[in-house]
Design a protein around this motif. Structure first.
Motif, PDB file in Angstrom:
ATOM      1  N   GLU A   1      27.812  12.021  33.244  1.00  0.00           N
ATOM      2  CA  GLU A   1      27.970  13.206  34.091  1.00  0.00           C
ATOM      3  C   GLU A   1      26.725  13.472  34.958  1.00  0.00           C
ATOM      4  O   GLU A   1      26.849  13.792  36.144  1.00  0.00           O
ATOM      5  CB  GLU A   1      28.271  14.420  33.196  1.00  0.00           C
ATOM      6  N   ALA A   2      25.547  13.311  34.377  1.00  0.00           N
ATOM      7  CA  ALA A   2      24.323  13.610  35.152  1.00  0.00           C
ATOM      8  C   ALA A   2      24.194  12.642  36.321  1.00  0.00           C
ATOM      9  O   ALA A   2      23.857  13.044  37.451  1.00  0.00           O
ATOM     10  CB  ALA A   2      23.096  13.516  34.249  1.00  0.00           C
ATOM     11  N   VAL A   3      24.497  11.376  36.069  1.00  0.00           N
ATOM     12  CA  VAL A   3      24.426  10.365  37.128  1.00  0.00           C
ATOM     13  C   VAL A   3      25.441  10.695  38.227  1.00  0.00           C
ATOM     14  O   VAL A   3      25.160  10.585  39.422  1.00  0.00           O
ATOM     15  CB  VAL A   3      24.746   8.968  36.527  1.00  0.00           C
ATOM     16  N   ALA A   4      26.634  11.117  37.807  1.00  0.00           N
ATOM     17  CA  ALA A   4      27.681  11.448  38.774  1.00  0.00           C
ATOM     18  C   ALA A   4      27.223  12.590  39.682  1.00  0.00           C
ATOM     19  O   ALA A   4      27.396  12.543  40.907  1.00  0.00           O
ATOM     20  CB  ALA A   4      28.956  11.835  38.036  1.00  0.00           C
ATOM     21  N   TRP A   5      26.609  13.607  39.090  1.00  0.00           N
ATOM     22  CA  TRP A   5      26.123  14.738  39.900  1.00  0.00           C
ATOM     23  C   TRP A   5      24.996  14.294  40.822  1.00  0.00           C
ATOM     24  O   TRP A   5      24.917  14.743  41.977  1.00  0.00           O
ATOM     25  CB  TRP A   5      25.698  15.908  39.005  1.00  0.00           C
ATOM     26  N   ASP A   6      24.111  13.433  40.350  1.00  0.00           N
ATOM     27  CA  ASP A   6      23.039  12.935  41.219  1.00  0.00           C
ATOM     28  C   ASP A   6      23.635  12.211  42.426  1.00  0.00           C
ATOM     29  O   ASP A   6      23.187  12.375  43.560  1.00  0.00           O
ATOM     30  CB  ASP A   6      22.138  11.942  40.456  1.00  0.00           C
ATOM     31  N   SER A   7      24.673  11.390  42.181  1.00  0.00           N
ATOM     32  CA  SER A   7      25.296  10.644  43.289  1.00  0.00           C
ATOM     33  C   SER A   7      25.947  11.606  44.266  1.00  0.00           C
ATOM     34  O   SER A   7      25.831  11.450  45.483  1.00  0.00           O
ATOM     35  CB  SER A   7      26.384   9.701  42.773  1.00  0.00           C
TER      36      SER A   7
END
Ligand SMILES: Cc1cc2nc3c(=O)[nH]c(=O)nc-3n(C[C@H](O)[C@H](O)[C@H](O)COP(=O)(O)OP(=O)(O)OC[C@H]3O[C@@H](n4cnc5c(N)ncnc54)[C@H](O)[C@@H]3O)c2cc1C
Length: 488
Positions: A190-196
């Protein structure tokens, strides 16, 4: 005592998670992910999907545990797993998101429904995209999509009542599941998705419209959110709302323009998924049944010659360098831009004259973002079997001229091109296309095909794409550009 079980599927996140919020109302709650043999054994599943899933689950499990929700991970058939947990922990409520999945998941949901009624477990499901269950008519669908996407997001619960003694369970490794580690591992969670998403909305989307068609520019110009949406590390509503906010507040006109193009594709996502929801057999049957039996591989096994064409296409050795480069990039990385996906399918369908089902299964394994509703609708649309779309045949040479004029992309993925190690073209383009067109256009002119097209348009057609209702009127209209707005 109420004991809530949150059944995670393609919704591997904390934010905007209705099932999670509901579970927080129960006196006790825990989470579950089931690694189902039916999924692992399905033709669409590849180790790259399982790997991505496990790497989404790890941070999710940690974040949930911080709030007191243990996430269990079990291997097995859904009803058996649920029943054993019900007996052990006294589960009274089951909470999950609706899924528009392949036939095996549809059958599983029916069994789970039966089990929940029999055992008096209250199963509550929520939509997490714009897909509408038991939709009667496509009229008004777009307005409904907007209402859903603009509704307030669900807040993350601050805590849960942990069942006494329950702990999160160790995730299996790929090796324990008997699977190899993929060569390329896309960042997950989830954190990676938000960063993207933030990077794209904050500036990355500036070159979106200009860059999305060429395989050279698309990897950076596109959002690369598809796998995150497919595994649900982001909700569609979060992406929509963040995008609209970014457009509203952007002082950069190029960025706002790019983001508007992106925003319309979020609708397409759900528009295509709705077709599978409404008609589950589009996974294996032509939408236009009048085209049944036209290509080898439709219903019956295909012969050696078709098999050889299919094998060459899968291996990226068709002798058409742009096709081979795209296939090799896809197999190596798990991602390819829309136009080049469409070209690969068009080549299989028209140049190689193959039915779309086997190519579709092969591509499903390669696409990290495999989303059944989008995938099968697109496979049929790009193969000309929807009965309502203009046939779109991509010339690999033209795509190379337009999108790789210096041959940089082909050199990167097909280094042997130009040497004797590279095969001759597997088919003669001119005669293959002449035969394909004759067969398809001939069939489409029949009165039964025209009547069928009207019914298909009524059931599945976009009310906003500008496509006319009948095949007769359609033929006089200019086809919309593939990279910009083709819907069926
Ligand atoms: C034969 C074929 C099969 C496909 N299979 C899939 C699939 O299994 N899963 C999948 O997510 N997409 C699929 N697509 C659609 C599209 O190619 C991908 O969504 C896109 O390339 C993903 O990259 P991105 O996230 O950077 O997209 P962006 O261009 O940044 O778009 C953002 C999001 O909008 C949605 N979107 C974009 N284009 C389309 C489209 N044409 N149709 C529907 N939704 C769209 C996706 O959710 C995507 O993540 C397929 C296209 C074709 C031609």
């Amino acid at each position: 005592m109420s004991v809530g079980l949150v059944w995670f599927k393609r919704d591997l996140r904390l934010r905007d998670h209705a099932a999670l919020a509901q579970a927080a109302q129960c006196e006790r709650a825990f989470g579950l992910f089931i690694i189902e043999p039916a999924w692992l054994e399905s033709f669409e599943c590849d180790p790259r999907h399982v790997d991505f899933l496990l790497r989404c689950l790890a941070p999710l499990q940690a974040a949930l545990w911080q709030r007191g929700l243990p996430l269990l991970v079990r291997m097995g058939e859904a009803v058996q797993v649920l029943e054993s947990l019900r007996r052990q922990w006294g589960v009274t409520h089951l909470f999950s998101h609706e899924e528009t999945g392949p036939a095996w998941s549809y059958a599983r949901d029916i069994s789970v429904g039966r089990w929940s009624r029999l055992q008096d477990v209250q199963w509550q499901e929520w939509p997490q995209t714009g897909v509408v269950r038991r939709l009667r008519s496509r009229d008004g669908w777009a307005a409904r999509w907007t209402r859903r996407m603009e509704a307030p997001q669900v807040a993350i619960p601050s805590g849960f009542g942990t069942p006494p003694g329950m702990q999160p369970e160790r995730l299996p490794t790929l090796a324990e599941l008997g699977l190899p580690t993929p060569r390329v591992q896309a960042a997950a969670g989830e954190a990676v998705a938000w960063d993207s998403l933030r990077a794209f909305l904050g500036g990355g989307g500036r070159h979106y419209r200009r860059g999305l068609s060429s395989p050279l520019t698309a990897p950076d110009a596109c959002s690369r959110l598809s796998a995150h949406l497919a595994f649900g590390t982001l909700s569609m509503r979060s992406v929509h709302q963040a995008t609209e906010l970014a457009i509203e507040h952007s002082a950069d006109r190029d960025l706002a323009y790019g983001l508007r193009g992106f925003a319309s594709r979020l609708r397409w996502h759900c528009h295509f998924m709705q077709k599978l929801e409404d008609q589950p057999d589009i996974e294996w049957r032509n939408v236009a049944r009048s085209l049944d039996g036209l290509r080898p591989g439709d219903g019956a096994a295909w012969g050696q010659e078709a098999q050889a064409r299919f094998d060459a296409w899968c291996a990226g050795r068709t002798g058409y360098p742009m096709v081979d480069a795209c296939m090799r990039q896809l197999c190596a990385t798990g991602w390819l831009n829309f136009r080049m996906r469409a070209m690969l399918v068009s080549f299989a369908a028209y140049h190689l004259w193959l039915h779309w089902r086997a190519p579709g299964l092969f591509l499903a394994r390669q696409f990290l973002d495999f989303e059944p509703g989008i995938h099968w609708s697109q496979m049929q649309m790009q193969s000309g079997t929807t009965g309502i779309n203009t046939l779109r045949i991509y010339s690999p040479a033209k795509q190379a001229r337009d999108h790789d004029p210096l041959g940089e992309y082909v050199r990167r993925w097909v280094p042997e091109y130009g040497s004797c190690a590279y095969p001759d073209p597997i088919v003669d383009e001119k005669s293959a296309l002449a035969q394909a067109k004759e067969a398809l256009y001939g069939q489409r002119r029949s009165s039964s095909a025209r009547a069928e097209a009207d019914a298909i348009q009524d059931r599945h057609g976009s009310r906003k794409s500008g496509l006319p209702a009948t095949a007769g009127r359609r033929s006089r209209q200019k086809a919309p550009d593939a990279g910009q707005g083709v819907l069926f």
